[in-house]
Structures are given as structure tokens and as C-alpha cells.
Design an enzyme around this catalytic site. Structure first.
Site, PDB file in Angstrom:
ATOM      1  N   GLY A   1       1.737  59.401  35.351  1.00 23.46           N
ATOM      2  CA  GLY A   1       1.751  58.047  35.100  1.00 23.46           C
ATOM      3  C   GLY A   1       3.099  57.470  34.832  1.00 23.46           C
TER       4      GLY A   1
ATOM      5  N   ARG B   1      -3.241  70.962  41.984  1.00 23.61           N
ATOM      6  CA  ARG B   1      -2.150  71.703  41.539  1.00 23.61           C
ATOM      7  C   ARG B   1      -2.586  72.882  40.658  1.00 23.61           C
ATOM      8  NH1 ARG B   1      -0.468  66.595  37.514  1.00 23.61           N
ATOM      9  NH2 ARG B   1      -2.447  67.062  36.322  1.00 23.61           N
TER      10      ARG B   1
ATOM     11  N   ARG C   1       1.059  56.628  47.008  1.00 22.45           N
ATOM     12  CA  ARG C   1       1.043  57.421  45.613  1.00 22.45           C
ATOM     13  C   ARG C   1       2.416  58.030  45.619  1.00 22.45           C
ATOM     14  NH1 ARG C   1      -4.405  57.979  43.757  1.00 22.45           N
ATOM     15  NH2 ARG C   1      -5.948  57.767  45.294  1.00 22.45           N
TER      16      ARG C   1
ATOM     17  N   MET D   1       5.189  56.957  37.558  1.00 22.91           N
ATOM     18  CA  MET D   1       5.913  56.091  38.500  1.00 22.91           C
ATOM     19  C   MET D   1       4.500  55.527  39.250  1.00 22.91           C
ATOM     20  SD  MET D   1       8.334  58.683  40.147  1.00 22.91           S
ATOM     21  CE  MET D   1       7.480  60.220  40.388  1.00 22.91           C
TER      22      MET D   1
ATOM     23  N   SER E   1      28.495  93.324  18.366  1.00 26.35           N
ATOM     24  CA  SER E   1      27.212  92.450  18.212  1.00 26.35           C
ATOM     25  C   SER E   1      27.727  91.273  18.204  1.00 26.35           C
ATOM     26  CB  SER E   1      26.591  92.827  17.206  1.00 26.35           C
ATOM     27  OG  SER E   1      25.467  91.965  16.770  1.00 26.35           O
TER      28      SER E   1
ATOM     29  N   ARG F   1      26.137  94.628   8.067  1.00 27.99           N
ATOM     30  CA  ARG F   1      27.140  93.877   8.129  1.00 27.99           C
ATOM     31  C   ARG F   1      27.910  93.872   6.734  1.00 27.99           C
ATOM     32  NH1 ARG F   1      27.433  87.655   9.945  1.00 27.99           N
ATOM     33  NH2 ARG F   1      26.768  87.647   7.920  1.00 27.99           N
TER      34      ARG F   1
ATOM     35  N   ARG G   1      22.490  91.144   6.712  1.00 33.69           N
ATOM     36  CA  ARG G   1      23.600  90.450   5.784  1.00 33.69           C
ATOM     37  C   ARG G   1      23.452  90.558   4.408  1.00 33.69           C
ATOM     38  NH1 ARG G   1      21.254  85.926   9.364  1.00 33.69           N
ATOM     39  NH2 ARG G   1      22.875  84.844  10.678  1.00 33.69           N
TER      40      ARG G   1
ATOM     41  N   LYS H   1       2.658  66.828  44.749  1.00 29.72           N
ATOM     42  CA  LYS H   1       1.431  66.250  45.325  1.00 29.72           C
ATOM     43  C   LYS H   1       1.466  66.587  46.708  1.00 29.72           C
ATOM     44  CE  LYS H   1      -0.172  62.392  43.672  1.00 29.72           C
ATOM     45  NZ  LYS H   1      -1.420  62.145  43.050  1.00 29.72           N
TER      46      LYS H   1
ATOM     47  N   GLY I   1      28.182  87.610  17.608  1.00 29.79           N
ATOM     48  CA  GLY I   1      27.486  86.474  16.521  1.00 29.79           C
ATOM     49  C   GLY I   1      27.595  85.075  17.204  1.00 29.79           C
ATOM     50  N   THR I   2      26.553  84.969  17.846  1.00 30.35           N
ATOM     51  CA  THR I   2      26.635  83.556  18.787  1.00 30.35           C
ATOM     52  C   THR I   2      26.518  82.180  17.959  1.00 30.35           C
ATOM     53  OG1 THR I   2      24.297  84.133  19.179  1.00 30.35           O
ATOM     54  CG2 THR I   2      25.788  84.838  20.796  1.00 30.35           C
ATOM     55  N   ASN I   3      26.142  82.454  16.671  1.00 33.48           N
ATOM     56  CA  ASN I   3      26.234  81.283  15.791  1.00 33.48           C
ATOM     57  C   ASN I   3      27.828  80.890  15.786  1.00 33.48           C
ATOM     58  OD1 ASN I   3      23.621  81.795  15.330  1.00 33.48           O
ATOM     59  ND2 ASN I   3      23.723  82.648  13.489  1.00 33.48           N
ATOM     60  N   ASP I   4      28.520  81.783  15.234  1.00 35.25           N
ATOM     61  CA  ASP I   4      29.993  81.339  15.070  1.00 35.25           C
ATOM     62  C   ASP I   4      30.688  81.342  16.348  1.00 35.25           C
ATOM     63  OD1 ASP I   4      31.098  81.198  12.324  1.00 35.25           O
ATOM     64  OD2 ASP I   4      30.085  83.273  12.027  1.00 35.25           O
TER      65      ASP I   4
ATOM     66  N   CYS J   1      23.249  89.278  17.722  1.00 29.06           N
ATOM     67  CA  CYS J   1      22.627  88.881  16.489  1.00 29.06           C
ATOM     68  C   CYS J   1      22.514  87.426  15.822  1.00 29.06           C
ATOM     69  CB  CYS J   1      23.024  89.921  15.302  1.00 29.06           C
ATOM     70  SG  CYS J   1      24.672  89.666  14.637  1.00 29.06           S
TER      71      CYS J   1
ATOM     72  N   HIS K   1      21.175  74.310   7.325  1.00 26.04           N
ATOM     73  CA  HIS K   1      20.941  75.648   6.449  1.00 26.04           C
ATOM     74  C   HIS K   1      19.424  75.847   6.310  1.00 26.04           C
ATOM     75  CE1 HIS K   1      20.465  77.595   2.623  1.00 26.04           C
ATOM     76  NE2 HIS K   1      21.415  78.591   3.112  1.00 26.04           N
TER      77      HIS K   1
ATOM     78  N   TYR L   1      20.500  95.358  23.219  1.00 22.83           N
ATOM     79  CA  TYR L   1      19.651  94.724  22.496  1.00 22.83           C
ATOM     80  C   TYR L   1      19.766  93.520  21.975  1.00 22.83           C
ATOM     81  CZ  TYR L   1      22.536  95.570  18.293  1.00 22.83           C
ATOM     82  OH  TYR L   1      23.439  95.647  17.588  1.00 22.83           O
TER      83      TYR L   1
ATOM     84  N   GLU M   1      32.487  87.172  17.385  1.00 21.23           N
ATOM     85  CA  GLU M   1      32.220  85.843  16.972  1.00 21.23           C
ATOM     86  C   GLU M   1      33.121  84.810  17.093  1.00 21.23           C
ATOM     87  OE1 GLU M   1      29.892  85.899  13.276  1.00 21.23           O
ATOM     88  OE2 GLU M   1      31.273  87.311  12.488  1.00 21.23           O
TER      89      GLU M   1
END
Ligand code: PEP
Ligand code: MG
Length: 886
Positions: free
Chosen positions: A100, A332, A91, A102, A768, A621, A566, A22, A770-773, A836, A445, A856, A749
Site C-alpha cells: 500500500g 508471492r 501497478r 506506492m 572472550s 570473570r 559476572r 510482483k 566483550g562486545t558491549n565494551d 559474551c 541498565h 562459542y 573488550e
């Protein structure tokens, strides 16, 4: 000495860190020569110092006084002057807007003496006493926490006693006396008569409001750091409540809902700004202001044009008209809906205000995601039955079913309602319009699979008590039976009883090729921005797709291939029996027979997918999950065998299966016999899959296609695992006549693979991630358990800003990715590197992967446009731009 106070003339909008949003914008408007009431800003640094030591930093109020004297000199009016007093508004205003959350205190400077001066100057005694009572009320509540009801009760009594014209000056004067008593009673001393003391106390209480409970909570939800502090803006009061030629309003330079050009806003004649915000009286539209006060209206629209050209973006403003004179109280860059964000960005390019590259930073992947999902038409204002986690956006309506078989057989739209889902539920999830679970979070899942399919999903609606045996669920004492219709909103997590009308998304229809880009301004804007993103991005975008239908959809959405096919989903349904035969095989001959029966089925799967992705890479895979996932669950088999034995019957095949399931039981299957380990200990399994890929490719070539399969090995931790699989696979490939050259690569992974990426790259044509594992193993989080168990608490306590399964943990998991990219490429410069895991479709993560230099990202088909946009943004990211914010 440090400088803590800045006149509006001194700052500009680049100093929002110091002056708050502000304050920085007030300074900017002052510089532009716009009519801003004189004032100054006390910096966020002063607030930080105050909060650290519990007292104002040395010299702060001297500095405030010096700046106040300048304001007084400029206006020729003085704080505390009993004839024509200057009044001040105090203010809050942090770096990021916290609407709202503060405090604000108006009319500072009124006391028993100056109230008369205000009455004389304004010619309105009633107004003067009303302002004084407002001050005591706001000050009492904010500075000393006097409960608002204490004042409101007294005010209500006065209003009730007054006639239709409202209370007169005398009644308001009496009310001020009553308020002073309420104040003294609660606070223990009288309301301060010194205007300067009022000012200092107001400043302190604004500093303190940074740590008010609601402000802390808001920051946690919005991921705003707790240590920024707020600035305090002190500004000469102007009055919108001085009669019919005064008023106050808010306005936008374009429609923030649709992006349509033309000023938009609300105006409230004869009122203070707080009355607009509080919604006490009904406002009128800006066209009405044009009628009431054409001169101010014209000036306001001119100013809004100036602001928009200056900020090169949609702005919102707050203004007050005091007896025909327009004052700007705030501006703003304005918030807008996702649709408006796209439309406005395209308009600003057309108007020559921003470049196409900049336009990509005016929208986000998260906004595009919002635009792709159908939404409920909430005009009917339905009341939610329960709320869970919005896990896969969309709006789904259907009859409740509790089991997957019933869902798969249903002829009408259904919602599958389960405590949680497992791979067996897949057919039901495919058939259902949406999935509702009472357990699990955004990476359960149900959530992952539903997102992959673009199926609406609400997870973890804990109030929903499911009793499949009775065919009903309850929420409190409300009972919903199988067959009853419910509606679920996968964006908000809301669950409604009955059918709520649904609106399809024009953007999704355009992306699927069903609507032309000219169809409407929103679709046209999305088309342009995505086209530009594709033109500038260096990061490829592939799809995670396991079926020809998914592959076709992904291609329509702009996928440049498949990054993860998969194969385990191909072993479900009626093929499950063949897997059972494989597991139960006692002799090599039995095993080979089972594999031989699977081979043509797999080959046909691959032919379909390669055809759908003709000419583009398809990374297949090899089978990953533990084989016992394809067998009936232990408890089910145990019960079946026990029942058969009790009846004196031969359990037959179930008996053998039970032995196998017991033998293969693992305490922690995610860390057990799966991925490459499975390929190395179950003879012939990987070889069958490799053969199926090669034969499918050969067939596609014979049919005149251009197949480009790649073979990917999961869960490798040591280069020797990969070497062993590669040698066997190459032997198989060499034996398939007419097959093209098929590269073999690996997933990265598990942390050990990342840490030894240089060695592994010597054996892999591609990586590749496997960022989940990798997330699961780097953090030691069991993916299927942790979300329900404690992620909620971690998010709540701010330990995670966001789940690391949703957005890549750049410091930890991301560091493993960086390391593996660098060492992998050092060992093999032509190594192709992608990702992936689920993160491949998360806009923040995509920007990280672009920065790390991946080739990629691969994500579920529905997230492909989001990834394309995020990749485009990353390619033209200005040095100081924040990454995507959802
Ligand atoms: C991964 O681990 O990131 C991955 C893509 O494999 P999955 O989710 O199938 O384990
Ligand atoms: Mg994995």
C-alpha cells in the site's frame, strides 16, 4: 540500447531485483501456464534512471508501445478501440513488498469514446460509467495530487441521491462530467483523452511514488534500501465487478496465522480487488466460493497446490473471476506469524518439499524469541496508556511500586516503575514481574538486566512522568498511584492501565522441560527444528549466568556451559558492607580481614554454580566494575553527613565513606579504575576471588563432582597486565590443595587488546569478546548515556539500521573481532574463542560470529534457544541466503 521492458513470458522469479517481486512472480506464473492476464513489466532499472534524471530514459515509451502491441495482438483487443477497448492496470512492485505504500492506477484506456465500447462489450452501462469515474478519481489523485475528498464529496452526494439500488447509469454519467470539472479545476487542463498519454503519465507517477513520504518512511522502518526503485507492471484489466458470476479475492495456501493445512482466504462477489483491500464490503470465506462457483473454486485450489509445490512454501494469491473465468493477478511467498513459520517449515519437511537444513532458513531466531514470551490476550482490545521501547519481551501485570525495597518486600505481583534503574535496583527487579522506566533504550541498565533475567521490561516511556515522592505517575492528566495495577508488554512497549489477561507460552514451557514435544503442533515443530540446529551447528552456545538458578535454567535451555559468570553481582546486598570495609581499610591487616570474610561467601557462590553446571565449562570473570559502585552515591552521603553535622552529631562511618567516595570519584568511570586495573591496584582482591574459585572446585571434586572452572580477566589492554595477573593467580592456584587445573584467559573488550591479540594470546588460554565494551570503546559511545541522548535520532535518520549495542557492527567492531581471532589463533592455535557481550544472543550477530569461526557464543539463559537456532542456520546457510531478519 538497454532493455527496460519485459513481457511476462520473458521473466522468472529469480529476477526480482530487476522485475520487482510482483513482476517476477507474475512472470513465473505465466511460465507455469497459469491464467495470468497478458502484460509486461517495466524494470526497476528504468525507475532508477527516471528518478536520477527526472525524465523517462530514452526509448522507454517506444519499448512500452512495442510490448503493448504484443499484448493487443494476443488478446485481439486494442487500447483506445471504441468498440471493445483493452483497458490496463498499472501497478507498482518493488524488490521487497511495501504494502500500500506506492501507487496503482486501474482502468487506463477509458475516455469519452471508449466508455461506450466498454458498456457495449460488458452489456452493463452502469459498470462502464462507474469504471470511468474510478479512473478519473485514481488518476487525478495519483498523477496530479487532486485531494481524494474533492471526488469523494461528489460521489457521496450521488450515492445519497440514489435509491437503494445505487446510482443508475445516467447518474454515473453525470458524475463523470462533474469529476472532469473537479479534475480540470485542480490540474489546470482537461482529463487526458488519449489512452497512451494516460498510460505514460501513470507509469511516471508510479515511478515517482517510490519517493512518496510514506514509502520513504516505510523503507526506513523495514531497512529497505532507498536506491532500489520500483518496477511497474502493466496488465490487461479483468473485471470482478461484472455481476454475480464475477468477483475477486485473496487466498493463502495454508493458514498464515497457525500454519494449519488447507486453503484460506476471502472472496468478494461482484467487486474489484481494491474493494477487498479497502474493506468496503464484508467478504465471505473461500468455502462460500465453492458453493457459488465450484468450477472456479476447484481450479483455484489446483493452482494453489501447484504454486505451493513450485515455490515449496506458503504462497498467497490475488485472483479475480470474470464471468466464471478465473484469473491470477498476483502471488508471492506469503507472510506468516512466527508460530505458522515453524509449523509450516516442519510440515514441508514431512511433505518432502524441503530438507531439514532448508527448514532452518524458513524460521528465524527473532521468531523463536517471539514464541517464547507470554503474551497478552488482546481480544478485549485494551487501550494503551503510554508506549515506550519494548526492551525485554513478555507480558507482565502487577501493582505499581516506585522503589526497589518495596518491590523486594511485596507479597503480590508488582511492576517496578523508575525513571531509570541502577545496580541498587537489582533486588527489586528480581522480585518484580516487570520493569517500566521513563528513560533509556534497549541497552539501558534496566533493559540489559531485565533481558538477562528474562524479566519483562518497557523502557523510555517518556510520556510517563514519575513522581516517587508523591507515589504516583502521570500520563497527560491521567494519574496512576502506587498500588494501582498496570500491565506492560515488553514486545510492543505498550503500557496499559489495569489488568490485561496473560497467556503463557507453550514453547517456553516446553523449553523449560514442563511440556512434552508432542503437546501441540507448534511445540513439536520447534522441537524438531531446534534438534536439527543442534545436530548441524559448529558453534557452541553457553550462558551468561551468575547464580545457580540461572545456571540450571540455562542448562535446561540447552547451554553447553557458562561463558560469563559476572562476579560483581555477588558483592551486593548485605555483602556490600564487607566491600566497604575493604575500601576503608587503613592497614593491610584490616584489608585482609575484609577479604577473608568475603572468601567463604564467594566460595559458596562458586560451589553452587559449578554444581549446577557439573561437567561443563564455567568461565568466571574476576570483578570488573569500579569499586565505588558498591558504595552509597556521593549526593546521598553528602546529604547524610551534612544532616549529621547540622544536628551536631558524629557522622561516624558515613564520614569515612564520604572521604573515600570523593577520593574515588571519576568523571568517566567506565574508562577509569575498573577491570584488570582494579585487580592490579587493590592488593589481594583478585587473589581472594581466584582462591575462592580454586577452593570451590576442590570441594566439588571431593564431593564427586566434575567442576570445570575457567578464570577470565576483564578489560585487558596490554599483555603485561595479563601477565601480572596470571602470575599471581597461578601462585594462588598452586597453593590450593586438590584443585583441578584451571585455565586463565582474558576478555577482549578494548580495541588495543584486539589490535595486540597476538601478544595477548601468548599469555591467554582463551579469549572472550566483550562486545558491549568493545562497541562502547570502538565507537567512543558511553553505553549508559548515548541511547537516551541521540540513538533515537540516529535510528530515525537511518545512520544506524539498528543499534550497534543490539546487533554487532560488522564493519567496525566486527573487524576488530576478525583481526583478533586471526592473530590470536596464529599465536596460539588451540586458543578457545568466544563472545559474551549482549550480541551473543542476537541472531544476526550469532551468524556473524559463526562465520568468523568463534568456538562459542554466550548469552542470557532465555536467549540460548535463539542462539542455538541461529548457530544451526549459520552452519547450513546457502550461499545466497540472507542472514536472520527479525
Ligand atoms: C562486555 O563488555 O561485553 C561484557 C560482557 O562485559 P560487561 O557487559 O559486564 O561490561
Ligand atoms: Mg565488559
Amino acid at each position: 540500447m538497454l532493455k527496460y521492458v519485459y513481457d511476462f513470458f520473458e521473466g522468472d522469479r529469480s529476477r526480482a531485483d530487476l522485475l520487482g517481486g510482483k513482476g517476477a512472480n507474475l512472470a513465473e506464473m505465466t511460465r507455469l501456464g497459469l491464467p495470468v492476464p497478458p502484460g509486461f513489466t517495466i524494470s526497476t532499472a528504468a525507475c532508477r534512471a527516471y528518478l536520477a534524471q527526472g525524465a523517462p530514459p530514452a526509448g522507454l515509451f517506444d519499448e512500452v508501445n512495442a510490448h503493448l502491441r504484443e499484448v493487443e495482438a494476443r488478446l485481439g483487443r486494442w487500447l483506445g478501440d471504441r468498440h471493445d477497448p483493452l483497458l490496463l492496470a498499472v501497478r507498482s512492485g518493488g524488490r521487497f513488498s511495501m504494502p500500500g505504500m506506492m501507487e496503482t492506477i486501474l482502468d487506463i484506456g477509458l475516455n469519452d469514446a471508449t466508455v461506450g465500447g466498454l458498456a457495449a462489450h460488458s452489456g452493463d452501462e452502469r459498470f462502464a460509467w462507474d469504471s470511468y469515474r474510478r479512473l478519473i478519481q485514481m488518476f487525478g489523485r495519483t498523477v496530479h495530487g487532486v485531494p481524494a475528498e474533492e471526488f469523494e464529496r461528489e460521489l457521496a452526494a450521488v450515492l445519497a441521491a440514489a435509491g437503494p439500488g445505487g446510482p443508475g447509469a445516467a447518474a454515473l454519467r453525470d458524475l463523470v462530467e462533474t469529476y472532469k470539472k473537479v479534475y480540470a479545476h485542480h490540474v489546470g487542463h482537461d482529463f487526458p483523452q488519449s489512452p497512451h498519454e494516460q498510460l505514460y503519465l501513470a507509469i511516471r507517477s508510479v515511478f515517482e511514488s517510490w519517493n512518496a513520504d510514506r514509502a520513504v518512511l516505510y523503507r526506513r522502518r523495514e531497512h529497505i534500501p532507498d536506491d532500489l526503485g520500483t518496477a511497474v507492471n502493466v496488465m490487461a484489466m479483468v473485471f470482478g465487478n461484472l455481476g454475480p458470476d464475477s468477483g475477486t479475492g485473496v487466498a493463502f495456501t495454508r493458514d498464515p496465522a497457525t500454519g494449519a493445512p488447507g486453503v484460506y482466504g476471502d472472496y468478494l462477489p461482484d467487486a474489484q480487488g481494491e474493494d477487498v483491500v479497502a474493506g468496503i464490503r464484508n467478504t465471505v470465506g473461500l468455502p462460500e466460493l465453492e458453493r457459488i462457483d465450484p468450477v472456479s473454486f476447484r481450479r483455484l485450489t489446483e493452482i494453489m497446490r501447484t504454486l505451493e509445490r513450485h515455490y515449496r512454501d506458503l504462497c498467497d494469491v490475488e485472483f479475480t473471476i470474470e464471468r466464471g473465468k478465473l484469473w491470477m493477478l498476483q502471488t508471492r511467498v506469503g507472510k506468516r506469524t512466527p508460530a505458522a513459520a515453524f509449523v509450516i517449515a516442519a510440515q514441508l519437511v514431512d511433505e518432502g518439499l524441503i530438507s531439514a537444513d532448508e527448514a532452518l532458513h524458513r524460521v528465524s531466531g527473532g521468531q523463536l524469541a517471539q514464541l517464547m514470551f507470554p503474551g497478552f490476550d488482546l481480544d478485549a482490545a485494551p487501550v494503551p496508556l503510554a508506549t515506550g521501547v519494548g526492551a525485554s519481551p513478555g507480558a507482565a501485570v502487577g501493582r505499581v511500586v516506585f522503589d526497589s525495597a518495596a518491590a523486594a518486600e511485596a507479597t503480590e505481583p508488582v511492576i517496578l516503575v523508575r525513571r531509570e534503574t541502577n545496580p541498587d535496583d537489582l533486588p527489586g527487579m528480581i522480585a518484580a514481574q516487570g520493569v517500566l522506566t521513563s528513560r533509556g533504550g534497549k541497552t539501558s541498565h534496566a533493559a540489559v538486566v531485565a533481558r538477562g533475567m528474562g524479566r519483562t521490561c518497557v523502557c523510555g516511556a517518556e510520556a510517563v512522568r514519575i513522581d516517587p515522592e508523591r507515589g504516583e505517575f502521570t500520563v497527560g492528566d491521567r494519574v496512576v498511584r502506587a498500588g494501582d495495577v498496570i500491565s506492560i508488554d515488553g514486545s510492543t512497549g505498550r503500557v496499559y492501565a489495569g489488568s490485561v489477561p496473560v497467556r503463557p507460552s507453550p514453547v517456553a514451557r516446553y523449553l523449560a522441560g514442563e511440556l512434552s514435544p508432542e503437546a501441540d503442533p507448534l511445540v513439536a515443530a520447534v522441537h524438531r527444528l531446534l534438534g536439527h540446529a543442534d545436530a548441524v551447528r559448529r558453534l557452541g552456545v553457553r550462558a551468561n549466568a551468575d547464580t545457580p538458578a540461572d545456571a540450571r535454567r540455562a542448562r535446561a535451555f540447552g547451554a553447553g556451559g557458562i561463558g560469563l559468570c559476572r562476579t560483581e553481582h555477588m558483592f551486593l546486598g548485605e555483602r556490600r558492607e564487607l566491600v566497604e570495609r575493604l575500601i576503608l581499610a587503613d592497614t593491610p591487616a584490616e584489608r585482609d580481614a575484609a577479604l577473608a570474610a568475603l572468601l567463604p561467601l564467594q566460595r559458596a557462590d562458586f560451589v553452587g554454580i559449578l554444581a549446577a553446571m557439573d561437567g561443563l565449562p564455567v568461565t568466571i570473570r574476576l570483578i570488573d566494575p569500579p569499586l565505588h559502585e558498591f558504595l552509597p552515591p556521593l549526593h546521598e552521603l553528602t546529604a547524610r553527613v551534612a544532616r549529621a553535622e547540622a544536628l551536631g552529631e558524629d557522622p561516624g562511618r558515613d564520614g569515612a565513606l564520604l572521604v573515600a567516595v570523593r577520593r574515588m570519584h571519576e568523571a568517566n568511570p567506565m574508562l577509569g579504575l575498573r577491570g584488570v586495573r582494579l585487580g592490579l591496584v587493590v592488593p589481594g582482591l583478585f587473589a581472594m576471588q581466584v582462591r575462592a574459585v580454586a577452593e570451590a572446585a576442590a570441594q566439588r571434586l571431593r564431593d564427586g563432582g566434575d567442576p570445570r572452572p575457567e578464570i577470565m580477566v576483564p578489560l585487558v589492554g596490554d599483555v603485561r597486565e595479563l601477565t601480572a595477573v596470571r602470575i599471581e593467580a597461578e601462585r594462588v592456584l598452586a597453593g590450593v590443595e586438590g584443585a583441578p587445573e584451571i585455565p586463565i584467559g582474558t576478555m577482549i573488550e578494548v580495541p588495543r587488546a584486539a589490535l595486540t591479540a597476538g601478544e595477548i594470546a601468548a599469555e591467554a588460554r582463551f579469549f572472550s569478546f566483550g562486545t558491549n565494551d568493545l562497541t562502547q570503546t570502538a565507537w567512543a559511545f558511553s553505553r549508559d548515556d548515548v541511547e537516551g541522548a541521540f540513538f533515537g535520532a540516529y535510528l530515525e535518520r537511518g545512520i544506524f539500521p539498528v543499534s550497534p549495542f543490539e546487533s554487532i557492527d560488522t564493519a567496525g567492531v566486527g573487524r576488530l573481532v576478525r583481526l583478533a581471532v586471526a592473530e590470536g589463533r596464529a599465536a596460539r592455535p588451540e586458543l578457545t574463542v568466544g563472545v559474551c557481550g549482549e550480541h551473543g544472543g542476537d541472531p544476526d550477530s550469532v551468524e556473524f560470529f559463526a562465520e568468523v569461526g568463534l568456538d562459542y557464543v554466550s548469552c542470557s539463559p532465555y536467549r540460548i534457544p535463539i542462539a542455538r537456532l541461529a548457530a544451526g542456520r549459520a552452519a547450513v546457510r546457502p550461499a545466497d541466503a540472507p542472514s536472520d531478519s527479525r
